[in-house]
Design a protein around this motif. Structure first.
Motif, PDB file in Angstrom:
ATOM      1  N   ALA A 109      32.548  -0.105  24.982  1.00 51.20           N
ATOM      2  CA  ALA A 109      31.370   0.098  24.131  1.00 51.20           C
ATOM      3  C   ALA A 109      31.393  -0.852  22.945  1.00 51.20           C
ATOM      4  O   ALA A 109      30.379  -1.502  22.623  1.00 51.20           O
ATOM      5  N   VAL A 110      32.563  -0.952  22.286  1.00 52.39           N
ATOM      6  CA  VAL A 110      32.674  -1.806  21.101  1.00 52.39           C
ATOM      7  C   VAL A 110      32.422  -3.270  21.471  1.00 52.39           C
ATOM      8  O   VAL A 110      31.639  -3.968  20.808  1.00 52.39           O
ATOM      9  N   VAL A 111      33.070  -3.722  22.556  1.00 51.88           N
ATOM     10  CA  VAL A 111      32.910  -5.125  22.972  1.00 51.88           C
ATOM     11  C   VAL A 111      31.456  -5.415  23.335  1.00 51.88           C
ATOM     12  O   VAL A 111      30.872  -6.415  22.893  1.00 51.88           O
ATOM     13  N   LEU A 112      30.850  -4.535  24.108  1.00 54.79           N
ATOM     14  CA  LEU A 112      29.454  -4.742  24.512  1.00 54.79           C
ATOM     15  C   LEU A 112      28.535  -4.837  23.299  1.00 54.79           C
ATOM     16  O   LEU A 112      27.669  -5.705  23.220  1.00 54.79           O
ATOM     17  N   PRO A 147      17.159   0.695  23.660  1.00 58.58           N
ATOM     18  CA  PRO A 147      18.385   1.401  24.061  1.00 58.58           C
ATOM     19  C   PRO A 147      18.532   2.785  23.437  1.00 58.58           C
ATOM     20  O   PRO A 147      19.183   3.658  24.012  1.00 58.58           O
ATOM     21  N   MET A 148      17.911   2.985  22.258  1.00 54.97           N
ATOM     22  CA  MET A 148      17.951   4.322  21.652  1.00 54.97           C
ATOM     23  C   MET A 148      17.273   5.331  22.579  1.00 54.97           C
ATOM     24  O   MET A 148      17.775   6.433  22.794  1.00 54.97           O
ATOM     25  N   TRP A 149      16.126   4.937  23.157  1.00 48.82           N
ATOM     26  CA  TRP A 149      15.393   5.861  24.041  1.00 48.82           C
ATOM     27  C   TRP A 149      16.132   6.056  25.352  1.00 48.82           C
ATOM     28  O   TRP A 149      16.181   7.168  25.875  1.00 48.82           O
ATOM     29  N   PHE A 150      16.685   4.975  25.895  1.00 51.33           N
ATOM     30  CA  PHE A 150      17.472   5.108  27.122  1.00 51.33           C
ATOM     31  C   PHE A 150      18.642   6.069  26.868  1.00 51.33           C
ATOM     32  O   PHE A 150      18.920   6.946  27.681  1.00 51.33           O
ATOM     33  N   GLY A 151      19.290   5.874  25.727  1.00 48.91           N
ATOM     34  CA  GLY A 151      20.411   6.745  25.374  1.00 48.91           C
ATOM     35  C   GLY A 151      19.964   8.188  25.257  1.00 48.91           C
ATOM     36  O   GLY A 151      20.611   9.101  25.774  1.00 48.91           O
ATOM     37  N   MET A 152      18.820   8.399  24.597  1.00 52.88           N
ATOM     38  CA  MET A 152      18.313   9.764  24.414  1.00 52.88           C
ATOM     39  C   MET A 152      18.069  10.432  25.754  1.00 52.88           C
ATOM     40  O   MET A 152      18.516  11.555  25.994  1.00 52.88           O
ATOM     41  N   ALA A 205      23.196  -3.657  26.029  1.00 56.04           N
ATOM     42  CA  ALA A 205      22.857  -2.847  24.856  1.00 56.04           C
ATOM     43  C   ALA A 205      22.680  -1.387  25.255  1.00 56.04           C
ATOM     44  O   ALA A 205      23.176  -0.475  24.579  1.00 56.04           O
ATOM     45  N   VAL A 206      21.978  -1.160  26.373  1.00 52.78           N
ATOM     46  CA  VAL A 206      21.762   0.212  26.851  1.00 52.78           C
ATOM     47  C   VAL A 206      23.102   0.881  27.151  1.00 52.78           C
ATOM     48  O   VAL A 206      23.387   1.991  26.688  1.00 52.78           O
ATOM     49  N   ILE A 207      23.960   0.172  27.905  1.00 52.15           N
ATOM     50  CA  ILE A 207      25.253   0.751  28.286  1.00 52.15           C
ATOM     51  C   ILE A 207      26.106   1.002  27.041  1.00 52.15           C
ATOM     52  O   ILE A 207      26.704   2.064  26.876  1.00 52.15           O
ATOM     53  N   GLY A 208      26.134   0.000  26.148  1.00 50.52           N
ATOM     54  CA  GLY A 208      26.964   0.112  24.944  1.00 50.52           C
ATOM     55  C   GLY A 208      26.576   1.306  24.087  1.00 50.52           C
ATOM     56  O   GLY A 208      27.424   2.102  23.695  1.00 50.52           O
ATOM     57  N   PHE A 238      24.813   3.931  24.966  1.00 51.14           N
ATOM     58  CA  PHE A 238      25.026   5.182  25.687  1.00 51.14           C
ATOM     59  C   PHE A 238      26.499   5.607  25.576  1.00 51.14           C
ATOM     60  O   PHE A 238      26.812   6.777  25.329  1.00 51.14           O
ATOM     61  N   LEU A 239      27.405   4.633  25.714  1.00 51.84           N
ATOM     62  CA  LEU A 239      28.831   4.947  25.603  1.00 51.84           C
ATOM     63  C   LEU A 239      29.177   5.435  24.198  1.00 51.84           C
ATOM     64  O   LEU A 239      29.984   6.360  24.033  1.00 51.84           O
ATOM     65  N   VAL A 240      28.555   4.819  23.174  1.00 48.68           N
ATOM     66  CA  VAL A 240      28.804   5.298  21.806  1.00 48.68           C
ATOM     67  C   VAL A 240      28.316   6.740  21.665  1.00 48.68           C
ATOM     68  O   VAL A 240      28.972   7.576  21.037  1.00 48.68           O
ATOM     69  N   GLY A 241      27.184   7.033  22.299  1.00 50.25           N
ATOM     70  CA  GLY A 241      26.672   8.407  22.299  1.00 50.25           C
ATOM     71  C   GLY A 241      27.684   9.369  22.912  1.00 50.25           C
ATOM     72  O   GLY A 241      27.983  10.420  22.343  1.00 50.25           O
ATOM     73  N   LEU A 242      28.240   8.973  24.062  1.00 51.17           N
ATOM     74  CA  LEU A 242      29.244   9.821  24.724  1.00 51.17           C
ATOM     75  C   LEU A 242      30.468  10.016  23.827  1.00 51.17           C
ATOM     76  O   LEU A 242      31.044  11.101  23.759  1.00 51.17           O
ATOM     77  N   TRP A 243      30.813   8.938  23.134  1.00 47.66           N
ATOM     78  CA  TRP A 243      31.978   8.982  22.229  1.00 47.66           C
ATOM     79  C   TRP A 243      31.754  10.027  21.124  1.00 47.66           C
ATOM     80  O   TRP A 243      32.599  10.893  20.867  1.00 47.66           O
ATOM     81  N   ILE A 244      30.595   9.950  20.483  1.00 54.66           N
ATOM     82  CA  ILE A 244      30.308  10.897  19.401  1.00 54.66           C
ATOM     83  C   ILE A 244      30.282  12.324  19.947  1.00 54.66           C
ATOM     84  O   ILE A 244      30.817  13.250  19.328  1.00 54.66           O
TER      85      ILE A 244
END
Lengths: 224, 78
Positions: free
Chosen positions: A9-12, A43-48, A191-194, A196-202
């Motif tokens: 996530a960080v690298v992406l 990516p915010m909406w994809f993540g949501m 960006a979408v993947i990154g 989303f992964l940050v979302g999973l992390w939180i």
């Protein structure tokens, strides 16, 4: 959550925030450089949507086989999904102010997104208003399914039935040559993947904190 | 006499400084090129990295708390 996923996530996202600002983008009138906002706003909406999808999955799991664990996960995924949605709508308003002329254009997708956020806000109001924890979990799991079912037409179907300035609306499917220039894909998808992964992390941190809270409360009971 | 010598000295200094300013000195212009966009990239990356650092620290803190609680639970049970 696995540590290597956090590193991914960080690298992406470091790549996205560098390449997203420096690489060439299509030169379009009115949009100008704001076309780059696509890398950060969408990516915010994809993540949501993805986080809400996982939330409703856990809600259904709860209803099939009630447990504190699935209820907790369902709530936390919805929580971070809502955070992404709020960030999405605020960034969208800023972008709309310069691309469409007003922050709130009354665009069908914009309205649909706002209603979706309100529907999910009501989920937390519902949870906050029930004292009994089992009842709270059961009712909110049922409501979660309704909320997700409401989101799909509000964001994906209704905006496509009407005309709108929002890309992905007015009959054309979400991703065609007019909406996303293929030169933008190498930054957009990471960006979408990154994010989303940050979302999973939180979510993983929040779930752990909730688990700890419950363990501490149990400990207190044992001491009595 | 003193005034004129001072005046000349000042004039010389001014001329030297003028030539210094006129020089096209080599500077680290990388950050200043292309509308200073690299500065923006730098700022965004600092914020992003700061956020990730914070998240990692939070992660560690929660893990420590978990371990602490587990230890206490073992102690109370034994």
């Amino acid at each position: 959550m696995k540590n290597w996923l956090k590193i991914v996530a960080v690298v992406l996202l470091i790549y996205v925030h560098t390449a997203g600002l420096l690489l060439d983008v299509p030169r379009l009138n009115i949009l100008n450089e704001t076309i780059r906002a696509l890398y950060f706003h969408v990516p915010m909406w994809f993540g949501m949507v993805l986080l809400f999808l996982i939330s409703v999955y856990h809600a259904i799991r709860y209803l099939r086989n009630p447990s504190i664990e699935t209820d907790r996960k369902s709530v936390e995924y919805a929580n971070i999904g809502l955070l992404f949605g709020i960030l999405g709508i605020v960034t969208g308003m800023l972008w709309a102010n310069y691309a469409w002329g007003t922050p709130w254009h009354g665009d069908p997708k914009q309205n649909g997104a706002a209603i979706t956020l309100l529907v999910y806000l009501a989920y937390f109001v519902l949870r906050g208003s029930i004292e009994n924890s089992e009842q709270r979990a059961r009712l909110s799991a049922v409501y979660n399914i309704f909320a997700f079912a409401a989101m799909v037409p509000l964001i994906f179907i209704i905006p496509r039935l009407t005309s709108s300035m929002h890309p992905g609306s007015g009959g054309n499917p979400g991703f065609n040559m007019y909406d996303l220039d293929s030169s933008m894909r190498p930054v957009f998808y990471p960006a979408v993947i990154g994010w989303f992964l940050v979302g999973l992390w939180i979510v993983s941190i929040r779930v752990k904190v909730k688990e700890l809270e419950e363990k501490i409360l149990d400990l207190h009971d044992e001491n009595k | 006499m003193m005034k004129t010598s001072k005046g000349i000295f000042l004039l010389i200094l001014l001329m030297i400084s003028n030539t210094l300013f006129a020089q096209d000195a080599a500077m680290a212009d990388g950050m200043r090129s292309e509308g200073k966009i690299y500065v923006v990239v730098g700022i965004i990356l600092i914020i992003l990295l700061g956020l990730f650092f914070y998240l990692t620290m939070l992660d560690r803190k929660v893990k420590k708390l978990e371990n602490l609680l587990n230890e206490k639970q073992v102690k109370t049970k034994s």
